[in-house]
Motif scaffolding. Structure first.
Motif, mmCIF file in Angstrom:
data_model
loop_
_atom_site.group_PDB
_atom_site.id
_atom_site.type_symbol
_atom_site.label_atom_id
_atom_site.label_comp_id
_atom_site.label_asym_id
_atom_site.label_seq_id
_atom_site.Cartn_x
_atom_site.Cartn_y
_atom_site.Cartn_z
ATOM 1 N N MET A 1 6.976 1.141 37.817
ATOM 2 C CA MET A 1 7.636 0.682 36.591
ATOM 3 C C MET A 1 8.845 -0.178 36.923
ATOM 4 O O MET A 1 9.083 -1.207 36.273
ATOM 5 N N LYS A 2 9.590 0.203 37.947
ATOM 6 C CA LYS A 2 10.760 -0.580 38.357
ATOM 7 C C LYS A 2 10.333 -1.983 38.782
ATOM 8 O O LYS A 2 10.969 -2.974 38.423
ATOM 9 N N GLU A 3 9.240 -2.079 39.533
ATOM 10 C CA GLU A 3 8.738 -3.382 39.971
ATOM 11 C C GLU A 3 8.283 -4.220 38.776
ATOM 12 O O GLU A 3 8.558 -5.417 38.706
ATOM 13 N N GLU B 1 10.299 -8.934 34.158
ATOM 14 C CA GLU B 1 10.590 -9.273 32.765
ATOM 15 C C GLU B 1 11.618 -10.388 32.657
ATOM 16 O O GLU B 1 12.512 -10.485 33.492
ATOM 17 N N PRO B 2 11.501 -11.175 31.612
ATOM 18 C CA PRO B 2 12.574 -12.140 31.346
ATOM 19 C C PRO B 2 13.835 -11.368 30.956
ATOM 20 O O PRO B 2 13.751 -10.262 30.425
ATOM 21 N N GLU B 3 14.986 -11.941 31.244
ATOM 22 C CA GLU B 3 16.240 -11.262 30.893
ATOM 23 C C GLU B 3 16.409 -11.228 29.390
ATOM 24 O O GLU B 3 16.194 -12.207 28.707
ATOM 25 N N MET B 4 16.757 -10.059 28.888
ATOM 26 C CA MET B 4 17.036 -9.906 27.462
ATOM 27 C C MET B 4 17.894 -8.659 27.278
ATOM 28 O O MET B 4 18.004 -7.848 28.182
ATOM 29 N N THR B 5 18.469 -8.535 26.127
ATOM 30 C CA THR B 5 19.392 -7.432 25.897
ATOM 31 C C THR B 5 18.702 -6.171 25.380
ATOM 32 O O THR B 5 19.260 -5.096 25.477
ATOM 33 N N ILE B 6 17.505 -6.288 24.822
ATOM 34 C CA ILE B 6 16.809 -5.109 24.340
ATOM 35 C C ILE B 6 15.460 -4.984 25.038
ATOM 36 O O ILE B 6 14.872 -5.979 25.457
#
Length: 153
Positions: free
Chosen positions: A103-105, A110-115
């Motif tokens: 899951m960490k990988e 993911e693209p950077e986002m706040t949520i």
């Protein structure tokens, strides 16, 4: 030479729509073929090969073996934005349990986002050594992206 903006915009739109029609026309396996592939995958998934604690099995463990080829075809059918999570689950079964390290990988891609709006589906080919994954928008339950993870030893 002088172009009118409206004519230039119309020409650009025609080119873009032409390109879009090529993408939309990409071959998708017939529904019957996808169902058959799903059945084959689920049958092979039940076999414990070398990477799941069993003996080496050519069909499930080998590169280009039956399981690998089946998963490649399913990946081609489902690795498209907008495919419903339920369609994948109906065809391939429930996602394999995703260990914390995996899951960490995945979250690292993911693209950077706040949520956090994504969840993942993982289907093991050779354990967590090589697997197919799908990133699903948790609000729409549609695939955003999918790919293969290979350990590449």
């Amino acid at each position: 030479m002088f172009f009118r903006p409206a004519i230039l915009l119309a020409a650009i739109a025609m080119v873009l729509f032409g390109l879009l029609s090529v993408v939309i026309a990409a071959p998708v396996p017939p529904v019957e073929d996808v169902k058959a592939l799903g059945k084959t995958f689920q049958d092979l998934r039940a076999v414990n090969g070398h990477f799941d604690g069993g003996e080496f099995n050519e069909d499930v463990d080998a590169f280009n073996g039956k399981k690998h080829q089946t998963m490649q075809k399913l990946a081609k059918a489902f690795n498209k934005a907008g495919v419903l999570e339920a369609t994948i689950e109906t065809t391939m079964g429930r996602s394999d349990k995703i260990p914390a390290q995996v899951m960490k990988e995945l979250k690292g891609t993911e693209p950077e986002m706040t949520i956090n709006i994504y969840k993942y589906m993982v289907f093991k080919w050779r354990g967590y050594h090589d697997y197919l994954w799908f990133r699903v928008d948790d609000r729409t339950h549609k695939v955003v992206k999918g790919d293969w993870y290979h350990a590449l030893e």
